[in-house]
Write a protein that holds these residues in place. Structure first.
Motif, PDB file in Angstrom:
ATOM      1  N   GLU A  86     -16.978   2.207 -44.494  1.00  0.00           N
ATOM      2  CA  GLU A  86     -16.725   3.286 -45.440  1.00  0.00           C
ATOM      3  C   GLU A  86     -15.988   4.405 -44.728  1.00  0.00           C
ATOM      4  N   ASP A  89     -14.121   5.693 -48.632  1.00  0.00           N
ATOM      5  CA  ASP A  89     -13.841   4.535 -49.477  1.00  0.00           C
ATOM      6  C   ASP A  89     -14.264   3.272 -48.735  1.00  0.00           C
ATOM      7  N   TYR A  90     -14.707   2.268 -49.497  1.00  0.00           N
ATOM      8  CA  TYR A  90     -15.183   1.046 -48.861  1.00  0.00           C
ATOM      9  C   TYR A  90     -14.029   0.088 -48.601  1.00  0.00           C
ATOM     10  N   TYR A  91     -14.049  -0.557 -47.420  1.00  0.00           N
ATOM     11  CA  TYR A  91     -13.059  -1.576 -47.065  1.00  0.00           C
ATOM     12  C   TYR A  91     -13.737  -2.744 -46.361  1.00  0.00           C
ATOM     13  N   GLU A 103      -4.807   0.792 -46.169  1.00  0.00           N
ATOM     14  CA  GLU A 103      -4.296   0.280 -47.441  1.00  0.00           C
ATOM     15  C   GLU A 103      -3.442  -0.971 -47.243  1.00  0.00           C
ATOM     16  N   ARG A 108      -9.527  -2.955 -49.820  1.00  0.00           N
ATOM     17  CA  ARG A 108     -10.347  -1.952 -50.489  1.00  0.00           C
ATOM     18  C   ARG A 108     -11.415  -2.644 -51.344  1.00  0.00           C
ATOM     19  N   GLU A 110     -12.575  -2.039 -54.253  1.00  0.00           N
ATOM     20  CA  GLU A 110     -12.168  -2.261 -55.640  1.00  0.00           C
ATOM     21  C   GLU A 110     -11.222  -3.451 -55.759  1.00  0.00           C
ATOM     22  N   SER A 150     -18.774  -1.133 -55.649  1.00  0.00           N
ATOM     23  CA  SER A 150     -18.171  -1.600 -56.898  1.00  0.00           C
ATOM     24  C   SER A 150     -18.571  -3.034 -57.205  1.00  0.00           C
TER      25      SER A 150
END
Length: 326
Positions: A86, A89-91, A103, A108, A110, A150
């Motif tokens: 994290e 944002d989670y990866y 990115e 990611r 999501e 997510s």
């Protein structure tokens, strides 16, 4: 003669790099799935990505293949062994990820969830062995994390979708020999060690129950898998455990015994114990479901933890009466 589990498809990923054990883990899972005397998936329906092949592009491509290839009546497994982080944002961190370009080089949460949602198979198990003990030092602002929030929110609400993560956010996923503790328990479960009904099938709730109990037991209560099950009644078959045979066979290099029922027990008494065991198993899954609300183990209310341990103790007693060992 072995029977092929023709409806089985899998994408198995072991990132490697600073976590070489993940390659061994993923290879063992893929080998067991494709073994005609074990899970008996058609080998062309098992995609194994390890080391350099486990980069972002190849992983997303394999997930797209899974979505395009499977139908509603098929069974799908997605296994990922590597880092999850994290930022906040989670990866998921594939091979060759760059913290300066997440990115472009990481996945990611999501994005991962979107690819999972595209899989048409109504029977899906997602296995995430992240938060490994060891590996590279964490960069500032980066926190190891077991699974994408997510995925829990979106996949966990759908029938036939089960998520099993190796540990909680405040824990490590412990390695071992020859495989990680989580993957060792998973391999045993796929080989029928945790099968409640000896009907030849490795079923999803049996697998979740075995892994969820054995990992804490073998790590001195330092690692607790997260189990997200949307429908407790849908204990669907993931694979054969012995190529269609009813009796589980021992795995090589394993010290644990194959579970078996002691001969000579009173039939009615055995039936009563099995009903009690089934009830306790269902209660344990209900407790596990409540515990998924807490990503960190230390946040779980003490009463809930005590209730889980009480139920597990009752299950152990019944298994001992039935002669089930593991």
């Amino acid at each position: 003669m072995s029977q092929t589990f023709r409806q089985g498809y899998a994408v198995v990923v072991g990132v490697g790099a600073d976590l070489p054990v993940t390659i061994d883990d993923a290879t063992a899972v893929a080998d067991l799935l494709g073994d005609p005397s074990r899970c008996a998936y058609p080998t062309e329906q098992v995609r194994l990505l390890t080391g350099e092949k486990a980069d972002r592009t190849n992983i997303l491509s394999a997930l797209s293949w899974l979505a395009k290839t499977t139908g509603e009546d098929d069974t799908a497994i997605v296994y990922f062994s590597g880092h999850g982080m994290e930022t906040p944002d989670y990866y998921l961190m594939p091979y060759g990820y760059d913290l300066a370009d997440l990115e472009g080089t990481a996945i990611r949460g999501e994005t991962f969830t979107k690819h999972l949602r595209a899989i048409k198979a109504k029977k899906l198990l997602v296995l995430l062995d992240c938060c490994h003990a060891g590996g590279q030092a964490e960069a500032k602002g980066v926190v190891k994390s077991p699974l994408p929030p997510s995925a829990i929110a979106q996949l966990g609400s759908s029938s036939g979708r089960v998520i099993l993560a190796s540990s909680r956010k405040d824990e490590k996923s412990w390695t071992g020999k020859p495989y990680s503790v989580f993957t060792t328990a998973l391999l045993e479960a796929l080989a029928g060690y945790g099968a409640f009904e000896k009907d030849g099938y490795a079923r999803v709730l049996d697998i979740a129950m075995w892994v969820g109990r054995k990992v804490p037991e073998r790590t001195d209560d330092k690692q607790h898998p997260i189990i997200k099950v949307s429908n407790l009644e849908d204990n669907f078959a993931l694979a054969w455990y012995a190529g269609g045979e009813k009796s589980p066979r021992p795995l090589p290099k394993w010290a644990t015994n194959v579970p078996s029922i002691t001969p000579g027990l009173d039939v009615e008494q055995v039936a009563t114990w099995r009903r009690m065991l089934a009830n306790y198993r269902e209660n344990l899954l209900l407790v596990e479901e409540r515990m998924t609300e807490y990503v960190e183990f230390t946040d779980i209310p003490l009463g809930l933890v005590k209730n889980k341990r009480r139920i597990e103790a009752e299950i152990t007693k019944l298994e001992q009466k039935l002669g089930i060992k593991g």
